[in-house]
Design a protein around this motif. Structure first.
Motif, PDB file in Angstrom:
ATOM      1  N   ARG A 350       0.619  -0.889   0.175  1.00  0.00           N
ATOM      2  CA  ARG A 350       0.038   0.235   0.155  1.00  0.00           C
ATOM      3  C   ARG A 350       0.754   1.539   0.199  1.00  0.00           C
ATOM      4  O   ARG A 350       1.580   1.256   0.447  1.00  0.00           O
ATOM      5  N   MET A 351       0.651   2.154  -1.040  1.00  0.00           N
ATOM      6  CA  MET A 351       0.745   3.931  -1.244  1.00  0.00           C
ATOM      7  C   MET A 351       0.636   4.610  -0.712  1.00  0.00           C
ATOM      8  O   MET A 351      -0.443   4.581  -1.096  1.00  0.00           O
ATOM      9  N   LYS A 352       1.271   5.941  -0.465  1.00  0.00           N
ATOM     10  CA  LYS A 352       0.415   7.161  -0.640  1.00  0.00           C
ATOM     11  C   LYS A 352       0.706   7.509  -2.096  1.00  0.00           C
ATOM     12  O   LYS A 352       2.007   7.467  -1.981  1.00  0.00           O
ATOM     13  N   ALA A 353      -0.277   8.419  -2.766  1.00  0.00           N
ATOM     14  CA  ALA A 353       0.541   8.711  -3.676  1.00  0.00           C
ATOM     15  C   ALA A 353       0.588  10.055  -3.490  1.00  0.00           C
ATOM     16  O   ALA A 353       0.112  10.999  -3.009  1.00  0.00           O
ATOM     17  N   ASN A 354       1.718  10.761  -3.848  1.00  0.00           N
ATOM     18  CA  ASN A 354       2.460  11.749  -3.519  1.00  0.00           C
ATOM     19  C   ASN A 354       2.160  12.636  -4.192  1.00  0.00           C
ATOM     20  O   ASN A 354       2.058  14.128  -4.018  1.00  0.00           O
ATOM     21  N   ASP A 355       1.412  12.786  -5.895  1.00  0.00           N
ATOM     22  CA  ASP A 355       0.498  13.540  -6.665  1.00  0.00           C
ATOM     23  C   ASP A 355      -0.533  14.132  -6.459  1.00  0.00           C
ATOM     24  O   ASP A 355      -1.362  14.086  -6.998  1.00  0.00           O
ATOM     25  N   LYS A 356      -1.183  13.245  -5.171  1.00  0.00           N
ATOM     26  CA  LYS A 356      -2.614  13.611  -5.599  1.00  0.00           C
ATOM     27  C   LYS A 356      -3.014  13.133  -3.843  1.00  0.00           C
ATOM     28  O   LYS A 356      -2.737  12.460  -3.103  1.00  0.00           O
ATOM     29  N   ASP A 357      -4.146  13.748  -3.168  1.00  0.00           N
ATOM     30  CA  ASP A 357      -3.816  14.055  -1.974  1.00  0.00           C
ATOM     31  C   ASP A 357      -5.539  13.090  -1.704  1.00  0.00           C
ATOM     32  O   ASP A 357      -5.947  13.113  -2.158  1.00  0.00           O
ATOM     33  N   ASN A 358      -5.657  12.391  -0.549  1.00  0.00           N
ATOM     34  CA  ASN A 358      -6.277  11.459  -0.423  1.00  0.00           C
ATOM     35  C   ASN A 358      -6.322   9.943  -0.473  1.00  0.00           C
ATOM     36  O   ASN A 358      -7.744   9.965  -1.124  1.00  0.00           O
ATOM     37  N   LEU A 359      -5.770   9.738  -1.685  1.00  0.00           N
ATOM     38  CA  LEU A 359      -5.515   8.784  -2.480  1.00  0.00           C
ATOM     39  C   LEU A 359      -4.214   7.128  -1.702  1.00  0.00           C
ATOM     40  O   LEU A 359      -3.305   7.982  -1.659  1.00  0.00           O
ATOM     41  N   HIS A 360      -4.765   6.163  -1.140  1.00  0.00           N
ATOM     42  CA  HIS A 360      -3.438   5.827  -1.396  1.00  0.00           C
ATOM     43  C   HIS A 360      -3.927   4.229  -2.592  1.00  0.00           C
ATOM     44  O   HIS A 360      -5.237   4.204  -3.279  1.00  0.00           O
ATOM     45  N   LEU A 361      -2.436   3.764  -2.820  1.00  0.00           N
ATOM     46  CA  LEU A 361      -2.762   3.001  -4.203  1.00  0.00           C
ATOM     47  C   LEU A 361      -1.634   1.371  -3.797  1.00  0.00           C
ATOM     48  O   LEU A 361      -1.257   1.415  -2.759  1.00  0.00           O
ATOM     49  N   THR A 362      -2.663   0.248  -3.987  1.00  0.00           N
ATOM     50  CA  THR A 362      -2.298  -0.812  -3.705  1.00  0.00           C
ATOM     51  C   THR A 362      -2.668  -1.677  -4.401  1.00  0.00           C
ATOM     52  O   THR A 362      -3.290  -1.748  -5.421  1.00  0.00           O
ATOM     53  N   ILE A 363      -1.019  -2.151  -4.764  1.00  0.00           N
ATOM     54  CA  ILE A 363      -0.889  -2.899  -6.050  1.00  0.00           C
ATOM     55  C   ILE A 363      -0.429  -4.305  -5.945  1.00  0.00           C
ATOM     56  O   ILE A 363       0.200  -4.369  -5.171  1.00  0.00           O
ATOM     57  N   LYS A 364      -0.869  -5.426  -6.943  1.00  0.00           N
ATOM     58  CA  LYS A 364      -0.218  -6.303  -6.185  1.00  0.00           C
ATOM     59  C   LYS A 364      -0.184  -7.139  -7.978  1.00  0.00           C
ATOM     60  O   LYS A 364      -1.004  -6.879  -8.831  1.00  0.00           O
ATOM     61  N   PRO A 365       1.344  -7.879  -8.549  1.00  0.00           N
ATOM     62  CA  PRO A 365       1.661  -8.951  -8.912  1.00  0.00           C
ATOM     63  C   PRO A 365       0.043  -9.740  -9.255  1.00  0.00           C
ATOM     64  O   PRO A 365      -0.464 -10.246  -8.196  1.00  0.00           O
ATOM     65  N   GLY A 366      -0.932 -10.483 -11.011  1.00  0.00           N
ATOM     66  CA  GLY A 366      -1.645 -11.273 -10.805  1.00  0.00           C
ATOM     67  C   GLY A 366      -1.656 -12.041 -10.459  1.00  0.00           C
ATOM     68  O   GLY A 366      -3.056 -13.343 -10.396  1.00  0.00           O
TER      69      GLY A 366
END
Length: 376
Positions: A350-366
């Motif tokens: 899980r990561m905080k988007a440094n370019d957009k307020d109040n958005l966390h992004l979580t990614i994973k390989p398929g």
């Protein structure tokens, strides 16, 4: 500073999560940044899905820029099952760095991905006999390492423990984490290190001590939450199918047309926004069909509808499954830099988007499993 260049964004995030285990200050970015505020800089690309010539040129460019930072460790994150243009990229990067030896250890024993006697295994099964044989961009037809790398004009040596590291590029066999640690403990100057997350973890362990992460209560993901799935792996597709009340599948009109109309996109977007507002959660996915379509076209359509959704309603939690899909969505949203905050599971960060307020992004390989936090 440690610098990593990854061939896709899910791999970049995975290594960022490993950095958190060692208490490192981590930044994940689309370009080389000159900063004293981080210990680990991970550069993500979409090289795995590029044409070979474009991927090689990009790796050369980023490697030249990263070289100027004089990193204490320079690591190339590759796909653990060797999809992409691994040898061509490594060879080009080694030339930029003036290094004549390269050690590639792609395995991930904790996920059953191992190399033995020159062949690649997934959970003790030859990998070309698994679902990786149907990968839409890089179907694996052979488990032999040289065949998987697919570069007959670039020599490669597959070596076992106890063998000396030769000139050129070598692949280190490994079946356990102790085997991976063996290769990391052979660390020497003027060797270009590349491979998967396990090898990077083992290399970090020779440089830093892991920190004791305080045990915290189960993470609650924020809402509104949008989950975008670009995977072709059946196990994860079945999980999505069980959440039918949240799923907004790509409509037929969008799937079948090379250039869907604005009205067709708007209809799909409206369905997603409705579910987000009604339940706080929505899933965007592609239903399995007999009629196949180009993977790049489907990623573009998924990314475009996500862009439209963000224009119409707030999204505070964005989950994306599949590296190429994640890269496409991030580009459409204009996001470039992230700060990892939690490692939910191996490869799920899980990561905080440094370019957009109040958005966390979580990614994973398929191909990775869902963590508990993703079971809605």
């Amino acid at each position: 500073m440690i610098v990593v260049i990854a061939d896709d964004i899910t791999g970049a995030a995975e290594l960022g999560g490993i950095g958190l285990r060692y208490g490192l200050r981590v930044r994940i970015a689309s370009d080389v940044e000159i900063t004293s505020e981080v210990d680990l800089l991970v550069i993500y690309t979409n090289a795995r899905s590029m044409k070979k010539e474009e991927a090689v040129a990009l790796m050369q460019h980023l490697t030249r820029k990263a070289k100027a930072l004089h990193p204490s460790l320079f690591y190339k994150k590759t796909d653990s099952v060797l999809r992409g243009h691994v040898l061509s990229e490594m060879q080009a990067q080694m030339r930029v760095l003036g290094i004549e030896k390269g050690l590639l250890v792609p395995v991930n024993p904790l996920l059953g991905r191992t190399v033995k006697d020159g062949h690649y295994y997934l959970n003790e099964q030859l990998i070309h006999e698994t679902s990786f044989s149907t990968d839409p961009e890089f179907p694996i037809r052979s488990s032999r390492i040289e065949d998987m790398l697919g570069e007959t004009n670039i020599p490669v040596n597959v070596i076992a423990q106890g063998e000396a590291l030769p000139e050129g590029i070598a692949v280190g066999e490994a079946q356990t984490m102790d085997d991976v640690k063996h290769w990391a403990q052979q660390k020497e100057e003027n060797v270009f290190y590349a491979g998967g997350a396990s090898f990077f973890d083992a290399l970090l362990h020779t440089m830093h001590e892991p920190v004791s992460l305080r045990e915290e209560k189960r993470l609650e993901l924020a809402t509104p939450l949008l989950f975008v799935s670009g995977t072709t792996f059946q196990k994860n597709r079945k999980k999505i199918h069980c959440l039918s009340s949240l799923v907004c599948y790509m409509p037929d009109a969008v799937y079948k047309q090379s250039l869907p109309s604005a009205n067709e996109y708007d209809a799909w977007c409206s369905e997603i926004v409705f579910r987000l507002k009604k339940t706080g959660k929505a899933i965007v996915a592609i239903e399995e069909r007999d009629e196949k379509a180009e993977a790049a076209d489907l990623r573009e359509k998924m990314s475009e509808v996500v862009r439209l959704v963000f224009q119409q309603t707030p999204v505070h939690e964005l989950l994306i499954e599949g590296g190429s899909t994640a890269f496409g969505v991030i580009q459409k949203l204009g996001l470039q830099s992230f700060t990892p905050t939690e490692e939910l599971a191996q490869g799920v960060v899980r990561m905080k988007a440094n370019d957009k307020d109040n958005l966390h992004l979580t990614i994973k390989p398929g191909s990775y499993e869902w963590p508990a936090e993703w079971n809605f």
